[in-house]
Design a protein around this motif. Structure first.
Motif, PDB file in Angstrom:
ATOM      1  N   HIS A 124       0.784  -1.316   0.045  1.00  0.00           N
ATOM      2  CA  HIS A 124       0.161   0.045   0.028  1.00  0.00           C
ATOM      3  C   HIS A 124       0.991   1.253   0.029  1.00  0.00           C
ATOM      4  O   HIS A 124       1.904   1.407   0.638  1.00  0.00           O
ATOM      5  N   GLU A 136      -0.128   7.548  -6.727  1.00  0.00           N
ATOM      6  CA  GLU A 136      -0.557   7.538  -5.353  1.00  0.00           C
ATOM      7  C   GLU A 136       0.848   7.194  -4.265  1.00  0.00           C
ATOM      8  O   GLU A 136       0.733   7.493  -3.179  1.00  0.00           O
ATOM      9  N   LEU A 155       0.553   3.954   1.749  1.00  0.00           N
ATOM     10  CA  LEU A 155       0.736   4.381   3.363  1.00  0.00           C
ATOM     11  C   LEU A 155       2.202   3.684   3.738  1.00  0.00           C
ATOM     12  O   LEU A 155       2.914   4.236   4.507  1.00  0.00           O
ATOM     13  N   ASP A 156       2.383   2.370   3.296  1.00  0.00           N
ATOM     14  CA  ASP A 156       3.722   1.796   3.856  1.00  0.00           C
ATOM     15  C   ASP A 156       4.565   2.478   3.184  1.00  0.00           C
ATOM     16  O   ASP A 156       5.804   2.690   3.919  1.00  0.00           O
ATOM     17  N   ALA A 195       4.886   9.797  -0.575  1.00  0.00           N
ATOM     18  CA  ALA A 195       6.082   9.494  -0.037  1.00  0.00           C
ATOM     19  C   ALA A 195       7.320   9.934  -0.410  1.00  0.00           C
ATOM     20  O   ALA A 195       8.399  10.390   0.004  1.00  0.00           O
ATOM     21  N   ARG A 227       4.908   5.698   2.614  1.00  0.00           N
ATOM     22  CA  ARG A 227       5.046   6.759   3.467  1.00  0.00           C
ATOM     23  C   ARG A 227       6.028   6.590   4.674  1.00  0.00           C
ATOM     24  O   ARG A 227       6.623   7.163   5.054  1.00  0.00           O
ATOM     25  N   THR A 228       5.518   5.420   5.319  1.00  0.00           N
ATOM     26  CA  THR A 228       6.316   5.021   6.430  1.00  0.00           C
ATOM     27  C   THR A 228       7.643   5.088   6.037  1.00  0.00           C
ATOM     28  O   THR A 228       8.474   5.377   6.968  1.00  0.00           O
TER      29      THR A 228
END
Length: 364
Positions: free
Chosen positions: A143, A181, A145-146, A185, A148-149
């Motif tokens: 994903h 998307e 969001l991973d 990041a 971004r982490t």
């Protein structure tokens, strides 16, 4: 002909697990009682078509190798041997790419996994004279969001010296996920001063290169060779100053081009693109950095001046420290000036920063 192993150069496209020596993989598997696919151990370069089934086979073999890496000692060994192998090939700067997610379960989490790689990169720099930087890479298979982490983690350790994080990448099958998307990041990484180094233009064509340019604003593009399919896209790559990390062996092994002769190396160079040859995944593709230069010489007919320009491009596109950059560029000039001379070894001058352990510190 001048010895290409003595040509000073930078190595900007090398994946962590894919850098493993075959003997190391076999030893790790045997020690843990793990059975590996025969195709990983037969010593033959992987050859698959550039389709979903071909990529699945490549990924299955890569995952089998990665599953053997289960401890801090294993991770340190991979970094150490990658630096040693680069030193033997005249590389004075290595930027090794790693997704710490894969190793985090075995060493206590994402942060320890990254710190292990960084710490050993710093120690290997001191031992070998190859200045080793780290690129943190997210995966298109996970994903956004991973990503971004991972970008926030990379940003904490951003720096310029040996063992520091110098870039943020995006790897795996570029046909998966929506490139736009992952833009947040990359924005996090850029704000920390990290180089933007996503993959693109390998399995998908010039249209997707344009999408990557628009949304991820790369400083370098992993592969990028299919930008030649649209002159406008290639012009944009050149205008933006985006360096292309060209990996001949992997492009042929993955069926992007049927033969080495089809790789558009001369067309890219003639268009004014900055090129940096890389080995990508020697474990699977069966050839390391010098062999990519040998292909450029033997198959594409590049003379020593053109090969030296490829080496200069790799150094200038790197995030090497100013001292290392000057040393490597001067060594390239010496390699050209004296056909019988040694050029500059990676080991001829040690990095100014040495140490291990406590030397890994997050950016504040």
């Amino acid at each position: 002909m001048r010895d290409l192993a003595r040509l000073p150069k930078a190595h900007l496209h090398l994946h962590f697990t894919g850098s493993m020596r075959l003997a190391t993989l076999a030893e790790l598997a045997a020690h843990q009682g793990m059975r590996l696919p025969a195709a990983l151990l037969d010593g033959n370069p992987l050859q698959v078509p550039a389709d979903a089934r071909g990529w699945f086979r490549f990924q299955r073999l890569y995952d089998a190798a990665r599953a053997c890496v289960r401890s801090e000692a294993h991770m340190r060994r991979i970094v150490a041997e990658a630096a040693e192998d680069d030193a033997a090939e005249g590389s004075g700067r290595l930027e090794i790419q790693v997704d710490p997610t894969s190793y985090a379960p075995f060493v206590g989490g994402l942060t320890p996994a990254l710190e292990i790689v960084m710490d050993e990169a710093r120690a290997a720099s001191a031992r070998t004279g190859v200045e080793v930087g780290v690129v943190v890479a997210a995966s298109r298979m996970r994903h956004p969001l991973d990503a971004r982490t991972l970008a926030r983690l990379a940003a904490r350790y951003a720096g310029d010296g040996p063992g520091q994080v110098v870039g943020f990448g995006l790897s795996n099958d570029e046909r998966k996920g929506r490139t736009s998307e992952f833009a947040p990041a990359f924005a996090i990484a850029r704000r920390a001063g990290l180089a933007s180094v996503p993959h693109g233009g390998e399995l998908l064509g010039a249209d997707h290169v344009g999408v990557v340019l628009e949304h991820l604003e790369p400083d370098r593009l992993g592969h990028g060779v299919r930008a030649v399919e649209d002159p406008r896209v290639l012009d944009d790559v050149v205008r933006r100053g985006v360096a292309l990390e060209v990996c001949p062996a992997s492009n042929v092994s993955l069926g992007v081009f049927a033969e080495h002769e089809h790789l558009p190396l001369r067309r890219l160079a003639s268009a004014g693109a900055t090129l940096a040859l890389g080995a990508d995944d020697p474990l699977l593709f069966g050839s390391r950095l010098v062999e990519q230069y040998e292909v450029a010489r033997r198959v594409h007919g590049l003379d020593d001046r053109a090969l030296a320009e490829l080496a200069r491009g790799s150094v200038r596109a790197s995030r090497a420290t100013p001292g290392t950059t000057r040393r490597l560029l001067a060594g390239i000039d010496r390699w050209l000036a004296d056909p019988h001379g040694p050029g500059t070894d990676a080991q001829s001058e040690q990095p100014t920063s040495t140490g291990s352990g406590s030397s890994v510190t997050p950016k504040t």
